[in-house]
Structures are given as C-alpha cells and as structure tokens.
Scaffold this motif. Sequence first.
Motif, mmCIF file in Angstrom:
data_model
loop_
_atom_site.group_PDB
_atom_site.id
_atom_site.type_symbol
_atom_site.label_atom_id
_atom_site.label_comp_id
_atom_site.label_asym_id
_atom_site.label_seq_id
_atom_site.Cartn_x
_atom_site.Cartn_y
_atom_site.Cartn_z
ATOM 1 N N HIS A 83 0.831 -1.212 0.000
ATOM 2 C CA HIS A 83 0.000 0.000 0.000
ATOM 3 C C HIS A 83 0.861 1.256 0.000
ATOM 4 O O HIS A 83 0.594 2.200 -0.754
ATOM 5 N N SER A 84 1.870 1.291 0.853
ATOM 6 C CA SER A 84 2.734 2.472 0.929
ATOM 7 C C SER A 84 3.514 2.660 -0.365
ATOM 8 O O SER A 84 3.674 3.789 -0.839
ATOM 9 N N SER A 85 3.981 1.578 -0.945
ATOM 10 C CA SER A 85 4.725 1.647 -2.207
ATOM 11 C C SER A 85 3.836 2.154 -3.331
ATOM 12 O O SER A 85 4.209 3.061 -4.085
ATOM 13 N N TYR A 86 2.651 1.584 -3.441
ATOM 14 C CA TYR A 86 1.690 2.006 -4.462
ATOM 15 C C TYR A 86 1.307 3.471 -4.252
ATOM 16 O O TYR A 86 1.300 4.267 -5.199
ATOM 17 N N LEU A 172 -4.623 -8.444 0.065
ATOM 18 C CA LEU A 172 -4.133 -7.318 -0.717
ATOM 19 C C LEU A 172 -4.973 -7.130 -1.981
ATOM 20 O O LEU A 172 -5.281 -8.097 -2.684
ATOM 21 N N GLU A 173 -5.323 -5.904 -2.273
ATOM 22 C CA GLU A 173 -6.119 -5.579 -3.447
ATOM 23 C C GLU A 173 -5.249 -5.597 -4.709
ATOM 24 O O GLU A 173 -4.022 -5.511 -4.634
ATOM 25 N N ALA A 174 -5.897 -5.667 -5.864
ATOM 26 C CA ALA A 174 -5.195 -5.792 -7.143
ATOM 27 C C ALA A 174 -4.248 -4.629 -7.458
ATOM 28 O O ALA A 174 -3.103 -4.881 -7.862
ATOM 29 N N PRO A 175 -4.646 -3.359 -7.315
ATOM 30 C CA PRO A 175 -3.710 -2.289 -7.715
ATOM 31 C C PRO A 175 -2.376 -2.289 -6.957
ATOM 32 O O PRO A 175 -1.318 -2.279 -7.599
ATOM 33 N N PRO A 176 -2.370 -2.342 -5.603
ATOM 34 C CA PRO A 176 -1.064 -2.366 -4.948
ATOM 35 C C PRO A 176 -0.322 -3.689 -5.155
ATOM 36 O O PRO A 176 0.912 -3.708 -5.187
ATOM 37 N N ALA A 177 -1.055 -4.788 -5.313
ATOM 38 C CA ALA A 177 -0.407 -6.078 -5.578
ATOM 39 C C ALA A 177 0.332 -6.039 -6.911
ATOM 40 O O ALA A 177 1.487 -6.489 -7.001
ATOM 41 N N ALA A 178 -0.308 -5.489 -7.935
ATOM 42 C CA ALA A 178 0.317 -5.409 -9.252
ATOM 43 C C ALA A 178 1.541 -4.497 -9.213
ATOM 44 O O ALA A 178 2.579 -4.810 -9.807
ATOM 45 N N PHE A 179 1.426 -3.367 -8.518
ATOM 46 C CA PHE A 179 2.567 -2.460 -8.428
ATOM 47 C C PHE A 179 3.732 -3.118 -7.695
ATOM 48 O O PHE A 179 4.873 -3.060 -8.142
#
Length: 185
Positions: A83-86, A172-179
């Motif tokens: 989350h923090s990275s995304y 974990l949700e898709a957007p932060p997981a993908a990032f």
Amino acid sequence: MSRVPPVAPSTILELAPLLEQAERAMGYLPNDVLSLCHWPELLQSLGGLVHTVLQTGEVHHTLKRLIGIISSRTQGCTYCTAHSSYGANQLGVDAEKIAAVFEFETSPLFTDAERAVLRVAWHGALQPNAVTDEDFAALKAHFSDREIVEIVAVLSLYGFLNRWNGTLNTELEAPPAAFAASLPE
C-alpha cells in the motif's frame, strides 16, 4: 485469505462518507478499511488520524509514504508495504526510488534529509526500538521539532496499521499487488 471477512459496504450506510473518502484517496476501496467497519467508531477515529498524519502537516506527503514503506517492511507487513509503495508511486515517487528504499544510506536517489528520516523510521520500527540520540541529531539538522513530531506520528500510525493488517492477514487488493509485483527485487 483475511482472518476476519471485510464488511460489505452496502450494509453500513452511516460509514458511506468515510468509505467514499478512502476510495477517492486510494483509487479503490481498501480491504483494511472494510475490516475496520466491524467497529465503526474505530474506523471513524482512525480515519481522522490517517487523514491528519498522512495528508496534512509540513513534512512532504511522499516522504511520509517512504516512512510507511520502511516501517512496514521492517515489521514484515506485506499489505502495508504494498500500500505504501503504491501510494508513493501514485504521488509521484519513481518506482526505482521505491525499490531502493532500503538502500537509502548509499543510494544517490536519497538526500541527507531523507536518509535521516528513513534511518529513524527503520530504527523506530525495530523491536526493541533502536532509535539513538545520534539518529535524532541527524533529524534535527534537517527538520523542525514540529516536523519531527510528524515523522514520529507517521511511524507510529504504521505501527498500528502493520499490526492490524499482519494479524488479520488482510487480503491485498489488485492495484497495490500489481505495483508491488512490478518492482525490481
């Protein structure tokens, strides 16, 4: 799989404004917010704290996200690290800098001020806390007392979030997981 299932947003109409705010801020509705809905008063209180700590103040919001990455990875919380990275990337931090965050002491991508902050974030996330007087002297060379309080507040906020999401095994949700998956190792 999360140890406590998230609450369906349609079942908690009184929290709709908070959920909308979280979705606007993140670009998706975070699962940790939905798990907090089991205790509406906690979500309301924490929502205000998160907003104050991460979105107001004098310390730049991208540096606050880098603190979150260091704290979360140190604590072993993959959910909060992602989350923090995304979030940092969404705020304009290059993926290269995010991937190099634990090389802050030697990487030319980081300033001396960032090094001082990230050192305190790393040492403060260790158990037991390893922040030294020298770490604080380095911070004071770059930041006011007010800014130092903000930095410690970000570290402390992530301490709560790391424990919450690590213990509940929040999915974990898709957007932060993908990032997170796109970052070089």
